[in-house]
Write an enzyme that holds these catalytic residues in place. Structure first.
Site, mmCIF file in Angstrom:
data_model
loop_
_atom_site.group_PDB
_atom_site.id
_atom_site.type_symbol
_atom_site.label_atom_id
_atom_site.label_comp_id
_atom_site.label_asym_id
_atom_site.label_seq_id
_atom_site.Cartn_x
_atom_site.Cartn_y
_atom_site.Cartn_z
ATOM 1 N N THR A 118 0.832 -1.195 0.000
ATOM 2 C CA THR A 118 0.000 0.000 0.000
ATOM 3 C C THR A 118 0.872 1.252 0.000
ATOM 4 O O THR A 118 2.071 1.175 -0.284
ATOM 5 C CB THR A 118 -1.004 -0.033 1.179
ATOM 6 O OG1 THR A 118 -1.925 1.061 1.043
ATOM 7 C CG2 THR A 118 -0.330 0.067 2.535
ATOM 8 N N ASN A 119 0.291 2.414 0.291
ATOM 9 C CA ASN A 119 1.058 3.658 0.293
ATOM 10 C C ASN A 119 0.617 4.525 1.471
ATOM 11 O O ASN A 119 -0.230 4.114 2.262
ATOM 12 C CB ASN A 119 0.865 4.384 -1.038
ATOM 13 C CG ASN A 119 -0.595 4.668 -1.299
ATOM 14 O OD1 ASN A 119 -1.227 5.420 -0.593
ATOM 15 N ND2 ASN A 119 -1.144 4.003 -2.318
ATOM 16 N N ASN A 120 1.179 5.731 1.560
ATOM 17 C CA ASN A 120 0.962 6.558 2.748
ATOM 18 C C ASN A 120 -0.290 7.429 2.715
ATOM 19 O O ASN A 120 -0.467 8.269 3.586
ATOM 20 C CB ASN A 120 2.164 7.500 2.945
ATOM 21 C CG ASN A 120 3.339 6.752 3.513
ATOM 22 O OD1 ASN A 120 3.153 5.720 4.167
ATOM 23 N ND2 ASN A 120 4.544 7.233 3.258
#
Ligand code: CTP
Length: 417
Positions: free
Chosen positions: A211-213
Site C-alpha cells: 500500500t502507500n501513505n
C-alpha cells in the site's frame, strides 16, 4: 462558497437534560463557523444551565420565556421562527419531543418550532427506557413523517448509569447533519459527485498488503464539500482511519481492481468523478491463499503486474473528470502530462514532500491545471477548502443540467470563484 454556515441564522433549542453541556460546544462551533445562533432555553434546561453560558458564546440574546417583557418573543412571538434558516433541538427530551409531535406551543421553543418554515433537526437525549417506550417511538416517527430529521440518539453510557440507546450524538456529527440540511440548495444540488479516497491495498497473502501513505483526508474532505453544496456525494474509499462522513454514501474497497469496479458501477448517472485516491500502480501477480511462510532463503522476490488506470479508462462525454497528481519532483510538467494522457478536465497537483501539504496533513497547497491551459495557484488552506476550490471550477464544467428540477442551478449561485 467555502462556508455554508456563514451568515446563517440557526435556532438552537436546548431542553432539560444533562446533555445541555454539549449544546454549549455546539453553539460555540456554529458561532465560530460564522452563524448567528439564537438559543432558546426551556424551563427544564434552565435548571441545568444558564442563559449567560450561551450568550457569552453566541453574543446574542437568549430566549427563555415568551412572556418575559424583556424577551424579543414577547413583542414578536414568531421573530426567531421567521429569521432562522434551521432549528436544532439539542438535547431534546422525551417531553419536548412529545410536545412537538402533538403541536403544543406552551413555551418559547415549541411555539417557535410550530411557527417556523425552516427545517428542524432533533437530537434526542434521554434514558434508554424512555427512548424505547412506545409513546416516544411513536412521537419520533410522527416527527419524521412531517419531515423533521431525528439525529441519534447514540448508544453508550447514560446519566442513569445504564448503558443503552439514549445519548445525544456528539457535536461533530450534529455539525455534519446541520451543514447537510443547509446545503440542500447549493450549487451541487441535483449533481452526483463520485470521489475516491485512500491508498489502495494490494494483497500479497491473507495478512500482507502492498500500500502507500495516503491518509484519505483529501478525498473525504472533497466528498464533504460536495455534500455541503447539496450534492449527492458518493465516496469510494480504500481503507482509512477516518470516520464515515455524515450524509455521504460510503463504498468501501480494498484493491485498485475493487475500486475500479465500484467506480464503474457509480458513474452511469454521475456528473463528476474526482480521483483523490492514491491508486497502487502495481499488484502482485498472485495472491497466496495462505500466509506465506518465512523460507530458508535470505531473499524473496515478488512479481508485480500493472493495475488499470482507473480514471483514464472512464468515459468523458457525460462525466467531468478530475484527477490529482501527487508528485515529489517536476510538479508542473508531470501534472500537465497526466491531464492530457488521462483525458482529464482538471488536475490538482501537489508536492507530497512538503510538510504542510502531504498525505497525512489537514491542509494542502495545490495548483489546478485545466484543459484550456489555465493554471490556478491555490494557497495553503484546509483540505475541505481545497475541495470547495475544486468544486468552484467543476460547476462550470458540467456536461448536462442537474438531475433534480427543484435544485438551484449553477448560474443562480455562480459567484463562487
Ligand atoms: N489513478 C488512477 N488509476 C491508477 C493510478 C492513478 O485512476 N491506476 C489516478 C489517481 O487517482 C490520480 C491520477 O490518476 O487522480 C494521478 O495519479 P498518480 O499516482 O499521481 O499518477 P500515476 O498515473 O500513477 O503516475 P506515476 O505513479 O507514474 O506518477
Amino acid at each position: 462558497m467555502t462556508d455554508i454556515l456563514k451568515d446563517k441564522f440557526i435556532g438552537l433549542g436546548v431542553t432539560g437534560s444533562i446533555a445541555c453541556y454539549k449544546a454549549i460546544d455546539l453553539a460555540s462551533k456554529l458561532t465560530q463557523s460564522g452563524a448567528s445562533v439564537d438559543v432558546i432555553l426551556t424551563r427544564g434546561a434552565r435548571e441545568f444551565i444558564t442563559a449567560l453560558a450561551f450568550s457569552s458564546i453566541t453574543h446574542r440574546p437568549v430566549s427563555e420565556d415568551m412572556f418575559d417583557p424583556k424577551s424579543e418573543l414577547s413583542i414578536d412571538h414568531v421573530a426567531v421562527a421567521e429569521r432562522v434558516d434551521l432549528i436544532v433541538v439539542a438535547p431534546a427530551t422525551a417531553h419536548t419531543i412529545a410536545k412537538l409531535a402533538h403541536g403544543l406551543a406552551d413555551d418559547a421553543l415549541t411555539a417557535t418550532i410550530l411557527a417556523t418554515g425552516a427545517p428542524v433537526l432533533v437530537a434526542p437525549a434521554m434514558d434508554a427506557h424512555m427512548y424505547g417506550n412506545l409513546a416516544t417511538q411513536e412521537n419520533v416517527r410522527t416527527l419524521q413523517r412531517r419531515g423533521v430529521t431525528i439525529v441519534g440518539p447514540a448508544t453508550g453510557r447514560l446519566a442513569s448509569g445504564l448503558v443503552g440507546k439514549g445519548r445525544m450524538v456528539e457535536t461533530a456529527e450534529l455539525m455534519g447533519w446541520i451543514t447537510l440540511a443547509l446545503g440542500k440548495t447549493g450549487d451541487m444540488a441535483g449533481r452526483k459527485v463520485v470521489v475516491s479516497a485512500g491508498g489502495t491495498q494490494e494483497a500479497i497473502d491473507p495478512v500482507r498488503v502492498v500500500t502507500n501513505n495516503s491518509s484519505g483526508k483529501m478525498g473525504y474532505a472533497i466528498a464533504e464539500a460536495a455534500r455541503d453544496r447539496g450534492g449527492d456525494a458518493v465516496l469510494v474509499t480504500a481503507p482509512t482511519a477516518l470516520p464515515d462522513p455524515i450524509g455521504v454514501r460510503v463504498v468501501k474497497v480494498q484493491s485498485a481492481l475493487d475500486m475500479q469496479k465500484a467506480i464503474t458501477a457509480e458513474i452511469d448517472d454521475a456528473d463528476v468523478v474526482v480521483m483523490a485516491a492514491a491508486v497502487s500502480d502495481w499488484r502482485p501477480v498472485e495472491t497466496a491463499d495462505q500466509k506465506i511462510k518465512k523460507s530458508a532463503s535470505n531473499e524473496w522476490t515478488l512479481e508485480f503486474t500493472k493495475n488499470p488506470d482507473i480514471i483514464a479508462g472512464l468515459p468523458s462525454d457525460k462525466l467531468v473528470k478530475v484527477g490529482f497528481a501527487a508528485e515529489t519532483e517536476d510538479l508542473i510538467a508531470n501534472a500537465q502530462t497526466k491531464l492530457v494522457s488521462k483525458g482529464l478536465d482538471l488536475i490538482a497537483a501537489n508536492d507530497v514532500t512538503a510538510t504542510d501539504s502531504g498525505f497525512a496533513t489537514d491542509t494542502n497547497r495545490v495548483m489546478l491545471f485545466d484543459r484550456e491551459g489555465g493554471i490556478e495557484v491555490v494557497p495553503l488552506m484546509s483540505k475541505y477548502d481545497v475541495g470547495h476550490r475544486i468544486l468552484d471550477r467543476v460547476k462550470h464544467m458540467f456536461r448536462q443540467g442537474p438531475n433534480d428540477a427543484t435544485s438551484v442551478g449553477e448560474d443562480a449561485t455562480g459567484e463562487g470563484d
